[in-house]
Write an enzyme that holds these catalytic residues in place. Structure first.
Site, short mmCIF file in Angstrom:
data_model
loop_
_atom_site.label_atom_id
_atom_site.label_comp_id
_atom_site.label_asym_id
_atom_site.label_seq_id
_atom_site.Cartn_x
_atom_site.Cartn_y
_atom_site.Cartn_z
N GLY A 11 44.27 33.00 65.57
CA GLY A 11 43.37 33.95 66.21
C GLY A 11 42.56 33.45 67.39
CD GLU B 171 37.76 30.72 62.64
OE1 GLU B 171 38.50 31.42 63.37
OE2 GLU B 171 37.97 30.60 61.43
CG ASP C 285 35.37 38.96 57.16
OD1 ASP C 285 34.43 39.76 57.23
OD2 ASP C 285 36.39 39.18 56.48
CG PHE D 2 40.81 44.89 60.33
CD1 PHE D 2 40.86 43.65 59.70
CD2 PHE D 2 41.85 45.22 61.18
CE1 PHE D 2 41.91 42.78 59.91
CE2 PHE D 2 42.92 44.37 61.40
CZ PHE D 2 42.94 43.13 60.76
CB VAL D 3 37.92 43.95 65.38
CG1 VAL D 3 36.66 44.80 65.18
CG2 VAL D 3 37.64 42.50 65.03
NE ARG E 295 48.56 36.60 66.22
CZ ARG E 295 47.72 36.24 65.25
NH1 ARG E 295 46.44 36.08 65.51
NH2 ARG E 295 48.15 36.05 64.02
P1 5GP Z 1 36.42 34.31 56.58
O1 5GP Z 1 36.92 33.07 55.91
O2 5GP Z 1 35.20 34.07 57.42
O3 5GP Z 1 36.19 35.42 55.58
O4 5GP Z 1 37.59 34.86 57.47
C1 5GP Z 1 37.87 34.25 58.62
C2 5GP Z 1 39.22 34.62 59.18
O5 5GP Z 1 39.68 35.88 58.74
C3 5GP Z 1 39.09 34.73 60.69
O6 5GP Z 1 39.26 33.50 61.31
C4 5GP Z 1 40.17 35.72 61.03
O7 5GP Z 1 41.38 35.03 61.23
C5 5GP Z 1 40.24 36.61 59.82
N1 5GP Z 1 39.49 37.87 60.02
C6 5GP Z 1 38.28 38.20 59.52
N2 5GP Z 1 37.88 39.43 59.91
C7 5GP Z 1 38.88 39.90 60.69
C8 5GP Z 1 39.06 41.13 61.43
O8 5GP Z 1 38.24 42.06 61.46
N3 5GP Z 1 40.21 41.24 62.14
C9 5GP Z 1 41.16 40.25 62.16
N4 5GP Z 1 42.24 40.47 62.90
N5 5GP Z 1 41.02 39.08 61.49
C10 5GP Z 1 39.89 38.92 60.77
MG MG Z 2 40.58 32.64 62.53
#
Ligand code: 5GP
Ligand code: MG
Length: 180
Positions: free
Chosen positions: A51, A105, A109, A158-159, A171
């Site tokens: 990402g 990053e 999330d 979600f984005v 992407r």
């Molecule tokens: P976390 O471990 O903080 O819950 O999640 C982190 C990873 O989840 C991010 O680096 C990303 O790759 C993915 N992610 C979290 N929210 C989103 C979102 O809204 N859209 C997308 N495409 N990926 C997300």
């Molecule tokens: Mg990521």
């Protein structure tokens, strides 16, 4: 080409949330902030794939002065929700010891991915560690750790775009689009 207001990825429709212009302005400002702190320190930017590839590319150019760039993989996400499992680190070949590390990053999330990666990184004895995330979902965060550089705080939706995908599509969108 004019920036589309809505886009499709697979079966879903997404609508524009942050424009290309707003992103450019923000990333330039973040690069400047980082420069103030890290100029002359040859920091190592560690982009988290997949990402963050677009954000990392823009951020290191906005940083402008001497630095190094490397990428790692710690994917924990499939589909629309965090799986709650963090895979092991792949590709960390760069020398981390005594270096100033900036982990880059796309989005934080729940914070689990970065929270779990931090001890692994600290074991490698870096001089310092900071996090730079393009997006943060304050309402979703569940793990507490300092995040020094934040682009935009967004609602818990979600984005896609600017490197981020929905099942690998989206992407290459220039803006950030939220699920409609
Ligand atoms: P976390 O471990 O903080 O819950 O999640 C982190 C990873 O989840 C991010 O680096 C990303 O790759 C993915 N992610 C979290 N929210 C989103 C979102 O809204 N859209 C997308 N495409 N990926 C997300
Ligand atoms: Mg990521």
């Amino acid at each position: 080409m004019q920036e589309p207001q809505t886009v499709k990825a697979h079966d879903l429709t997404f609508e524009l949330m942050i424009s290309q212009k707003e992103i450019q302005t923000k990333v330039e400002a973040m690069g400047e902030d980082l420069r103030k702190k890290y100029q002359g320190k040859n920091p190592l930017f560690l982009g988290v794939l997949n990402g963050s590839f677009v954000f990392t590319a823009d951020l290191v150019r906005a940083f402008e002065t001497t630095c190094e760039v490397s990428f790692i993989k710690l994917s924990s996400y499939s589909g629309l929700e965090s799986t709650g499992e963090v895979a092991t680190v792949i590709g960390l070949t760069a020398e981390v010891e005594d270096r100033h590390i900036i982990v880059v990053e796309d989005i934080i999330d729940t914070g689990k991915t970065m929270h779990d990666f931090l001890p692994t990184l600290k074991k490698m004895n870096p001089a310092s560690v900071a996090f730079a995330t393009f997006l943060l979902k304050p309402d979703a965060i569940k793990y507490d750790f300092p995040i020094e550089y934040i682009g935009f705080e967004i609602p818990n939706k979600f984005v896609v775009g600017y490197g981020m995908d929905y099942n690998e599509q989206g992407r290459n969108l220039r803006g950030i689009y939220q699920l409609k």
